[in-house]
Design a protein around this motif. Sequence first.
Motif, PDB file in Angstrom:
ATOM      1  N   GLY A  32      -8.508  47.888  61.104  1.00 36.49           N
ATOM      2  CA  GLY A  32      -8.104  49.263  60.852  1.00 36.49           C
ATOM      3  C   GLY A  32      -7.314  49.504  59.575  1.00 36.49           C
ATOM      4  O   GLY A  32      -6.900  50.615  59.298  1.00 36.49           O
ATOM      5  N   PHE A  33      -7.095  48.448  58.785  1.00 37.04           N
ATOM      6  CA  PHE A  33      -6.378  48.641  57.515  1.00 37.04           C
ATOM      7  C   PHE A  33      -7.380  48.999  56.429  1.00 37.04           C
ATOM      8  O   PHE A  33      -7.925  48.127  55.752  1.00 37.04           O
ATOM      9  N   GLU A  34      -7.604  50.307  56.284  1.00 34.59           N
ATOM     10  CA  GLU A  34      -8.685  50.767  55.406  1.00 34.59           C
ATOM     11  C   GLU A  34      -8.279  50.807  53.941  1.00 34.59           C
ATOM     12  O   GLU A  34      -9.132  50.888  53.064  1.00 34.59           O
ATOM     13  N   SER A  35      -6.967  50.792  53.688  1.00 30.47           N
ATOM     14  CA  SER A  35      -6.523  51.038  52.311  1.00 30.47           C
ATOM     15  C   SER A  35      -6.573  49.800  51.408  1.00 30.47           C
ATOM     16  O   SER A  35      -6.205  49.858  50.243  1.00 30.47           O
TER      17      SER A  35
ATOM     18  N   MET B   1      -7.187  57.402  41.863  1.00 34.18           N
ATOM     19  CA  MET B   1      -6.542  56.677  42.977  1.00 34.18           C
ATOM     20  C   MET B   1      -5.559  55.656  42.403  1.00 34.18           C
ATOM     21  O   MET B   1      -5.882  54.911  41.490  1.00 34.18           O
ATOM     22  N   SER B   2      -4.347  55.633  42.945  1.00 31.94           N
ATOM     23  CA  SER B   2      -3.401  54.638  42.434  1.00 31.94           C
ATOM     24  C   SER B   2      -3.311  53.435  43.383  1.00 31.94           C
ATOM     25  O   SER B   2      -3.426  53.577  44.593  1.00 31.94           O
ATOM     26  N   TYR B   3      -3.134  52.278  42.778  1.00 38.71           N
ATOM     27  CA  TYR B   3      -3.062  51.049  43.565  1.00 38.71           C
ATOM     28  C   TYR B   3      -1.710  50.369  43.410  1.00 38.71           C
ATOM     29  O   TYR B   3      -1.106  50.413  42.348  1.00 38.71           O
ATOM     30  N   LEU B   4      -1.273  49.743  44.478  1.00 48.52           N
ATOM     31  CA  LEU B   4      -0.046  48.960  44.407  1.00 48.52           C
ATOM     32  C   LEU B   4      -0.354  47.534  44.852  1.00 48.52           C
ATOM     33  O   LEU B   4      -1.230  47.310  45.679  1.00 48.52           O
ATOM     34  N   LYS B   5       0.378  46.588  44.266  1.00 50.93           N
ATOM     35  CA  LYS B   5       0.182  45.193  44.665  1.00 50.93           C
ATOM     36  C   LYS B   5       1.386  44.692  45.443  1.00 50.93           C
ATOM     37  O   LYS B   5       2.528  44.937  45.063  1.00 50.93           O
ATOM     38  N   VAL B   6       1.088  43.990  46.515  1.00 53.20           N
ATOM     39  CA  VAL B   6       2.145  43.439  47.345  1.00 53.20           C
ATOM     40  C   VAL B   6       1.871  41.953  47.507  1.00 53.20           C
ATOM     41  O   VAL B   6       0.718  41.545  47.650  1.00 53.20           O
ATOM     42  N   GLU B   7       2.919  41.139  47.438  1.00 59.36           N
ATOM     43  CA  GLU B   7       2.722  39.715  47.690  1.00 59.36           C
ATOM     44  C   GLU B   7       3.375  39.329  49.012  1.00 59.36           C
ATOM     45  O   GLU B   7       4.531  39.658  49.262  1.00 59.36           O
ATOM     46  N   VAL B   8       2.603  38.629  49.858  1.00 55.08           N
ATOM     47  CA  VAL B   8       3.153  38.109  51.104  1.00 55.08           C
ATOM     48  C   VAL B   8       3.230  36.590  50.961  1.00 55.08           C
ATOM     49  O   VAL B   8       2.229  35.934  50.702  1.00 55.08           O
ATOM     50  N   LYS B   9       4.434  36.057  51.063  1.00 58.04           N
ATOM     51  CA  LYS B   9       4.609  34.604  50.966  1.00 58.04           C
ATOM     52  C   LYS B   9       4.817  34.029  52.350  1.00 58.04           C
ATOM     53  O   LYS B   9       5.742  34.438  53.059  1.00 58.04           O
ATOM     54  N   VAL B  10       3.990  33.099  52.731  1.00 53.86           N
ATOM     55  CA  VAL B  10       4.061  32.520  54.070  1.00 53.86           C
ATOM     56  C   VAL B  10       4.384  31.027  53.976  1.00 53.86           C
ATOM     57  O   VAL B  10       3.695  30.275  53.295  1.00 53.86           O
ATOM     58  N   GLY B  11       5.446  30.620  54.644  1.00 55.09           N
ATOM     59  CA  GLY B  11       5.802  29.205  54.671  1.00 55.09           C
ATOM     60  C   GLY B  11       6.128  28.787  56.090  1.00 55.09           C
ATOM     61  O   GLY B  11       6.191  29.624  56.991  1.00 55.09           O
ATOM     62  N   LEU B  12       6.325  27.505  56.286  1.00 52.40           N
ATOM     63  CA  LEU B  12       6.671  27.040  57.624  1.00 52.40           C
ATOM     64  C   LEU B  12       8.161  27.256  57.894  1.00 52.40           C
ATOM     65  O   LEU B  12       8.985  27.180  56.982  1.00 52.40           O
ATOM     66  N   LYS B  13       8.490  27.526  59.136  1.00 55.51           N
ATOM     67  CA  LYS B  13       9.889  27.658  59.532  1.00 55.51           C
ATOM     68  C   LYS B  13      10.608  26.327  59.382  1.00 55.51           C
ATOM     69  O   LYS B  13       9.990  25.269  59.460  1.00 55.51           O
ATOM     70  N   GLU B  14      11.906  26.432  59.167  1.00 59.25           N
ATOM     71  CA  GLU B  14      12.753  25.247  59.099  1.00 59.25           C
ATOM     72  C   GLU B  14      12.546  24.397  60.359  1.00 59.25           C
ATOM     73  O   GLU B  14      12.564  24.928  61.479  1.00 59.25           O
ATOM     74  N   GLY B  15      12.347  23.113  60.172  1.00 63.31           N
ATOM     75  CA  GLY B  15      12.233  22.229  61.327  1.00 63.31           C
ATOM     76  C   GLY B  15      10.801  21.985  61.773  1.00 63.31           C
ATOM     77  O   GLY B  15      10.544  21.083  62.576  1.00 63.31           O
ATOM     78  N   SER B  44       0.312  32.215  49.559  1.00 66.79           N
ATOM     79  CA  SER B  44       0.658  33.609  49.344  1.00 66.79           C
ATOM     80  C   SER B  44      -0.590  34.465  49.229  1.00 66.79           C
ATOM     81  O   SER B  44      -1.633  34.017  48.762  1.00 66.79           O
ATOM     82  N   TYR B  45      -0.455  35.681  49.727  1.00 68.46           N
ATOM     83  CA  TYR B  45      -1.545  36.641  49.700  1.00 68.46           C
ATOM     84  C   TYR B  45      -1.131  37.770  48.767  1.00 68.46           C
ATOM     85  O   TYR B  45      -0.101  38.400  48.987  1.00 68.46           O
ATOM     86  N   VAL B  46      -1.911  37.985  47.721  1.00 69.20           N
ATOM     87  CA  VAL B  46      -1.645  39.117  46.843  1.00 69.20           C
ATOM     88  C   VAL B  46      -2.596  40.234  47.253  1.00 69.20           C
ATOM     89  O   VAL B  46      -3.804  40.132  47.092  1.00 69.20           O
ATOM     90  N   ILE B  47      -2.027  41.285  47.854  1.00 68.95           N
ATOM     91  CA  ILE B  47      -2.830  42.353  48.444  1.00 68.95           C
ATOM     92  C   ILE B  47      -2.728  43.610  47.586  1.00 68.95           C
ATOM     93  O   ILE B  47      -1.629  44.053  47.261  1.00 68.95           O
ATOM     94  N   GLU B  48      -3.891  44.139  47.202  1.00 68.33           N
ATOM     95  CA  GLU B  48      -3.908  45.373  46.420  1.00 68.33           C
ATOM     96  C   GLU B  48      -4.317  46.506  47.353  1.00 68.33           C
ATOM     97  O   GLU B  48      -5.361  46.421  47.999  1.00 68.33           O
ATOM     98  N   LEU B  49      -3.481  47.535  47.412  1.00 69.69           N
ATOM     99  CA  LEU B  49      -3.757  48.638  48.331  1.00 69.69           C
ATOM    100  C   LEU B  49      -3.726  49.966  47.605  1.00 69.69           C
ATOM    101  O   LEU B  49      -3.003  50.122  46.624  1.00 69.69           O
ATOM    102  N   SER B  50      -4.484  50.904  48.135  1.00 70.01           N
ATOM    103  CA  SER B  50      -4.399  52.253  47.591  1.00 70.01           C
ATOM    104  C   SER B  50      -3.253  52.976  48.288  1.00 70.01           C
ATOM    105  O   SER B  50      -2.967  52.734  49.456  1.00 70.01           O
TER     106      SER B  50
END
Lengths: 83, 83
Positions: A32-35, B1-15, B44-50
């Motif tokens: 459902g994340f269309e954007s 249409m304008s786009y924004l970029k977001v970065e999600v950084k995923v790592g393992l929890k301590e331990g 990391s996921y670099v996500i471009e969204l409108s």
Amino acid sequence: MSYLKVEVKVGLKEGITDPEGLNIKKSLKLLGFESIENIEVKRSYVIELSGKDEKQIKENVEMMCKKLLVNPVIHDYKVEMIK
Amino acid sequence: MSYLKVEVKVGLKEGITDPEGLNIKKSLKLLGFESIENIEVKRSYVIELSGKDEKQIKENVEMMCKKLLVNPVIHDYKVEMIK
């Protein structure tokens, strides 16, 4: 002994297809994340090394990239010191 | 249409054990890089969204993390806007 942390960010070169990114994009659209326009997947290695000389450590890490971490045919990478 | 970029950084929890990091460390030591103390592998996921509203986009991305990108049992994550 003093330790320094270096981050190596590895991503695909421009023009190389990223099947993982495409699949994640597809899955998110189905949820459902269309954007979403585009997703790139990158890896990063946070390396902790002993030593004090930043320049020498950076050279060392560049060498690690060339010998093991990066495939120069498809990957771009960036080495950064973490303060 | 304008786009924004977001970065999600995923790592393992301590331990949480990071078998990939341990294996890379072992391989690098075998290649002669003796100064390595520790290696963490992150994605990391670099996500471009409108869209234009940063707050709403951030909430949207948090929801993506919860629904697909992150396993809350083992992962820590961070969402950052890319300027």
